[in-house]
Write a protein that holds these residues in place. Structure first.
Motif, PDB file in Angstrom:
ATOM      1  N   VAL A  21       8.816   5.395  -8.632  1.00 29.25           N
ATOM      2  CA  VAL A  21       9.952   6.322  -8.692  1.00 29.25           C
ATOM      3  C   VAL A  21      10.191   6.781 -10.124  1.00 29.25           C
ATOM      4  N   LEU A  22      10.120   5.847 -11.066  1.00 30.13           N
ATOM      5  CA  LEU A  22      10.316   6.196 -12.481  1.00 30.13           C
ATOM      6  C   LEU A  22       9.269   7.212 -12.928  1.00 30.13           C
ATOM      7  N   LEU A  23       8.013   6.978 -12.563  1.00 36.26           N
ATOM      8  CA  LEU A  23       6.950   7.919 -12.925  1.00 36.26           C
ATOM      9  C   LEU A  23       7.148   9.258 -12.220  1.00 36.26           C
ATOM     10  N   GLY A  24       7.597   9.210 -10.963  1.00 36.12           N
ATOM     11  CA  GLY A  24       7.825  10.437 -10.221  1.00 36.12           C
ATOM     12  C   GLY A  24       8.936  11.281 -10.797  1.00 36.12           C
TER      13      GLY A  24
ATOM     14  N   SER B  59       7.873 -12.762  -0.982  1.00 41.46           N
ATOM     15  CA  SER B  59       7.261 -12.604  -2.308  1.00 41.46           C
ATOM     16  C   SER B  59       6.413 -11.338  -2.347  1.00 41.46           C
ATOM     17  N   GLY B  60       5.732 -11.054  -1.237  1.00 42.34           N
ATOM     18  CA  GLY B  60       4.949  -9.815  -1.163  1.00 42.34           C
ATOM     19  C   GLY B  60       5.828  -8.582  -1.155  1.00 42.34           C
ATOM     20  N   LEU B  61       6.944  -8.648  -0.436  1.00 42.29           N
ATOM     21  CA  LEU B  61       7.856  -7.501  -0.393  1.00 42.29           C
ATOM     22  C   LEU B  61       8.542  -7.273  -1.734  1.00 42.29           C
ATOM     23  N   LEU B  62       8.835  -8.344  -2.469  1.00 43.31           N
ATOM     24  CA  LEU B  62       9.408  -8.184  -3.810  1.00 43.31           C
ATOM     25  C   LEU B  62       8.432  -7.473  -4.732  1.00 43.31           C
ATOM     26  N   THR B  63       7.155  -7.829  -4.607  1.00 46.77           N
ATOM     27  CA  THR B  63       6.130  -7.122  -5.386  1.00 46.77           C
ATOM     28  C   THR B  63       6.087  -5.653  -4.999  1.00 46.77           C
ATOM     29  N   ALA B  64       6.197  -5.381  -3.698  1.00 46.93           N
ATOM     30  CA  ALA B  64       6.212  -3.985  -3.231  1.00 46.93           C
ATOM     31  C   ALA B  64       7.413  -3.231  -3.789  1.00 46.93           C
ATOM     32  N   MET B  65       8.573  -3.901  -3.872  1.00 44.74           N
ATOM     33  CA  MET B  65       9.768  -3.263  -4.445  1.00 44.74           C
ATOM     34  C   MET B  65       9.534  -2.896  -5.906  1.00 44.74           C
ATOM     35  N   LEU B  66       8.880  -3.799  -6.643  1.00 44.67           N
ATOM     36  CA  LEU B  66       8.574  -3.520  -8.049  1.00 44.67           C
ATOM     37  C   LEU B  66       7.646  -2.322  -8.158  1.00 44.67           C
TER      38      LEU B  66
ATOM     39  N   LEU C  44      17.901   2.942 -14.113  1.00 48.56           N
ATOM     40  CA  LEU C  44      18.775   2.364 -13.095  1.00 48.56           C
ATOM     41  C   LEU C  44      18.465   2.964 -11.726  1.00 48.56           C
ATOM     42  N   THR C  45      18.279   4.280 -11.679  1.00 50.25           N
ATOM     43  CA  THR C  45      17.937   4.932 -10.417  1.00 50.25           C
ATOM     44  C   THR C  45      16.646   4.371  -9.842  1.00 50.25           C
ATOM     45  N   ALA C  46      15.640   4.220 -10.703  1.00 50.41           N
ATOM     46  CA  ALA C  46      14.355   3.696 -10.245  1.00 50.41           C
ATOM     47  C   ALA C  46      14.487   2.248  -9.779  1.00 50.41           C
ATOM     48  N   LEU C  47      15.262   1.453 -10.510  1.00 49.57           N
ATOM     49  CA  LEU C  47      15.438   0.039 -10.176  1.00 49.57           C
ATOM     50  C   LEU C  47      16.083  -0.132  -8.793  1.00 49.57           C
ATOM     51  N   ILE C  48      17.011   0.750  -8.458  1.00 54.79           N
ATOM     52  CA  ILE C  48      17.675   0.683  -7.147  1.00 54.79           C
ATOM     53  C   ILE C  48      16.796   1.307  -6.065  1.00 54.79           C
ATOM     54  N   SER C  49      16.059   2.341  -6.416  1.00 54.62           N
ATOM     55  CA  SER C  49      15.265   3.080  -5.429  1.00 54.62           C
ATOM     56  C   SER C  49      14.169   2.224  -4.808  1.00 54.62           C
ATOM     57  N   GLY C  50      13.552   1.356  -5.605  1.00 57.09           N
ATOM     58  CA  GLY C  50      12.464   0.520  -5.083  1.00 57.09           C
ATOM     59  C   GLY C  50      12.906  -0.339  -3.907  1.00 57.09           C
TER      60      GLY C  50
ATOM     61  N   ALA D 281       0.831  -1.211   0.000  1.00 60.22           N
ATOM     62  CA  ALA D 281       0.000   0.000   0.000  1.00 60.22           C
ATOM     63  C   ALA D 281       0.861   1.254   0.000  1.00 60.22           C
ATOM     64  N   MET D 282       1.951   1.222   0.768  1.00 61.72           N
ATOM     65  CA  MET D 282       2.834   2.398   0.803  1.00 61.72           C
ATOM     66  C   MET D 282       3.687   2.497  -0.454  1.00 61.72           C
ATOM     67  N   ALA D 283       4.061   1.344  -1.034  1.00 64.89           N
ATOM     68  CA  ALA D 283       4.864   1.358  -2.258  1.00 64.89           C
ATOM     69  C   ALA D 283       4.084   1.940  -3.429  1.00 64.89           C
ATOM     70  N   LEU D 284       2.762   1.768  -3.406  1.00 61.80           N
ATOM     71  CA  LEU D 284       1.921   2.312  -4.473  1.00 61.80           C
ATOM     72  C   LEU D 284       1.561   3.764  -4.152  1.00 61.80           C
ATOM     73  N   GLY D 285       2.471   4.652  -4.396  1.00 59.29           N
ATOM     74  CA  GLY D 285       2.172   6.064  -4.235  1.00 59.29           C
ATOM     75  C   GLY D 285       3.230   6.868  -3.518  1.00 59.29           C
ATOM     76  N   VAL D 286       3.695   6.396  -2.374  1.00 59.99           N
ATOM     77  CA  VAL D 286       4.630   7.204  -1.587  1.00 59.99           C
ATOM     78  C   VAL D 286       5.942   7.449  -2.331  1.00 59.99           C
ATOM     79  N   PRO D 287       6.579   6.426  -2.948  1.00 61.72           N
ATOM     80  CA  PRO D 287       7.815   6.702  -3.692  1.00 61.72           C
ATOM     81  C   PRO D 287       7.593   7.636  -4.885  1.00 61.72           C
ATOM     82  N   LEU D 288       6.441   7.510  -5.544  1.00 64.77           N
ATOM     83  CA  LEU D 288       6.115   8.432  -6.652  1.00 64.77           C
ATOM     84  C   LEU D 288       6.063   9.856  -6.131  1.00 64.77           C
ATOM     85  N   TYR D 289       5.429   9.993  -5.002  1.00 62.96           N
ATOM     86  CA  TYR D 289       5.294  11.296  -4.385  1.00 62.96           C
ATOM     87  C   TYR D 289       6.660  11.863  -3.973  1.00 62.96           C
ATOM     88  N   PHE D 290       7.506  11.026  -3.369  1.00 60.07           N
ATOM     89  CA  PHE D 290       8.846  11.467  -2.969  1.00 60.07           C
ATOM     90  C   PHE D 290       9.657  11.926  -4.181  1.00 60.07           C
ATOM     91  N   ALA D 291       9.656  11.108  -5.232  1.00 60.78           N
ATOM     92  CA  ALA D 291      10.450  11.427  -6.420  1.00 60.78           C
ATOM     93  C   ALA D 291       9.947  12.706  -7.093  1.00 60.78           C
TER      94      ALA D 291
END
Length: 389
Positions: A374-377, A361-368, A296-302, A207-217
């Motif tokens: 981040v990329l969209l942000g 497995s759930g956390l890996l999905t959250a990382m994705l 690359l930045t987005a891939l590491i940021s997640g 839930a936090m991965a869907l939105g918060v990183p976009l907002y931060f970026a």
């Protein structure tokens, strides 16, 4: 004498140019009002119940639409009819009217917000006094709130991108303040998924991965401030702690049944999520990766976001389940008047805790999710840096 008069006029013009326009303060007050009102309203539901539409909390929420309407109505009128040169130069045309882009968006949001009010009242009268955040009238209200927030942000950003010197610095801090309030709202709408009893389940981190990183970026790139995410997270945490310390000072008593807990004061929200840790990690990463490829930045940021968040929040959630957290600061001893005695919240136990492969497995999905956000942000923040109208 003429020289002194010319110098005086020049100083007045410079001072006016450095002054923050009143309508930017007005939309800032609008976003502040809805942020306070939304949390106050949830506390009202948990402490008293929805006894009437005309609660002070509701008035604080809808004041946002009124204030945004005043500011944006003025901008549209002053640009379209009065043709103020400084406004015309930074305006766009929509259906024959002229104003900054943010003014049109925030004005639409104000109309949507005020339209949702009778819809919400009818919904409760027809289907009951629900306590859910997500309901059809609330979705309409959320659309209006986000339109006002985004439109207000674009208004301030446009002014900042055109400004220089001290005015640019002052507007940058207003942007960071906006950032903190928008993070508060961002987490508010995730409240039902990040309740402390969910924090040992991957759903909270998704839930936090869907939105918060976009907002931060987005905020980091748009504000041009090295520690934008950290500042916004600090405001979010201070806001939450402020509510925890202030709300229980005011008396309240349930007016609806069944009353399962003897509530005598307003119930505060849960302790804020420790977002400041992943925010600082991302700020430091992005400060050193400005020449990297965006992918690359987005891939590491997640992974950085999720792993840092889990590293601090997982043990902190353990603490929140203990008797040591039942105090005025961490506030785990407050329960809604309707909370069942056998609920995980009252028993202070985790709901459906996950471990091992299921958790990872759930956390890996959250990382994705976080990497995509981040990329969209990055793209959205880069566009916002160029907004001048």
């Amino acid at each position: 004498m003429a020289t002194l008069s010319f110098a005086s006029n020049k100083s007045h013009v410079v001072a006016s140019a450095q002054r923050i326009p009143w309508y930017l303060w007005c939309v800032t007050l609008a976003v502040t009002s809805v942020t306070i009102g939304a949390h106050w309203d949830v506390s009202w539901h948990r402490s008293i119940g929805r006894d009437t539409f005309w609660t002070p909390a509701h008035m604080a929420i809808y004041a946002c639409g009124v204030l945004a309407g005043i500011a944006c109505g003025y901008l549209i009128f002053a640009t379209t009819v009065l043709r103020r040169p400084e406004l015309v130069a930074s305006s766009v045309r929509v259906f024959g009217l002229r104003a900054p882009l943010g003014a049109f968006l925030a004005a639409w949001g104000g109309i949507v917000m005020l339209t949702s009010a009778p819809f919400d009242n009818w919904w409760h009268n027809a289907y009951g006094l629900d306590v859910k955040i997500i309901s059809p009238p609330h979705v309409v209200l959320m659309l209006g709130i986000w339109a006002i927030c985004l439109g207000s942000l674009l208004l301030v950003l446009g002014q900042m991108n055109r400004a220089q010197g001290r005015q640019h610095q002052h507007l940058q801090w207003i942007i960071l303040y906006f950032g903190g309030l928008l993070l508060v709202l961002n987490m508010f709408f995730r409240m039902e998924y990040v309740w402390d009893v969910y924090l040992h389940n991957a759903i909270a981190y998704k839930a936090m991965a869907l939105g918060v990183p976009l907002y931060f970026a987005t905020l980091w790139h748009a504000s041009r401030f090295r520690f934008a995410s950290t500042v916004a997270s600090a405001i979010y945490i201070l806001f939450g702690i402020g509510l925890i310390l202030l709300l229980p000072l005011f008396p309240a008593a349930p007016k609806l049944g069944p009353v399962l807990h003897n509530v005598t004061q307003f119930i505060p929200p849960k302790f804020p999520i420790l977002l400041i840790a992943p925010a600082l990690a991302l700020d430091l990463l992005w400060s050193r990766s400005q020449k990297w490829n965006a992918w690359l930045t987005a891939l590491i940021s997640g992974p950085v976001f999720i792993l840092t968040l889990v590293a601090v929040e997982w043990p902190f959630a353990n603490f929140l389940m203990t008797k040591a957290a039942e105090n005025r600061f961490f506030a785990t001893g407050y329960f809604s008047y309707f909370a069942p005695a056998d609920s995980p919240d009252v028993l202070r136990i985790f709901l459906r805790p996950q471990h091992g492969l299921e958790l990872w497995s759930g956390l890996l999905t959250a990382m994705l999710f976080a990497s995509v956000c981040v990329l969209l942000g990055q793209k959205l923040g880069g566009w916002m840096r160029e907004v001048k109208r």
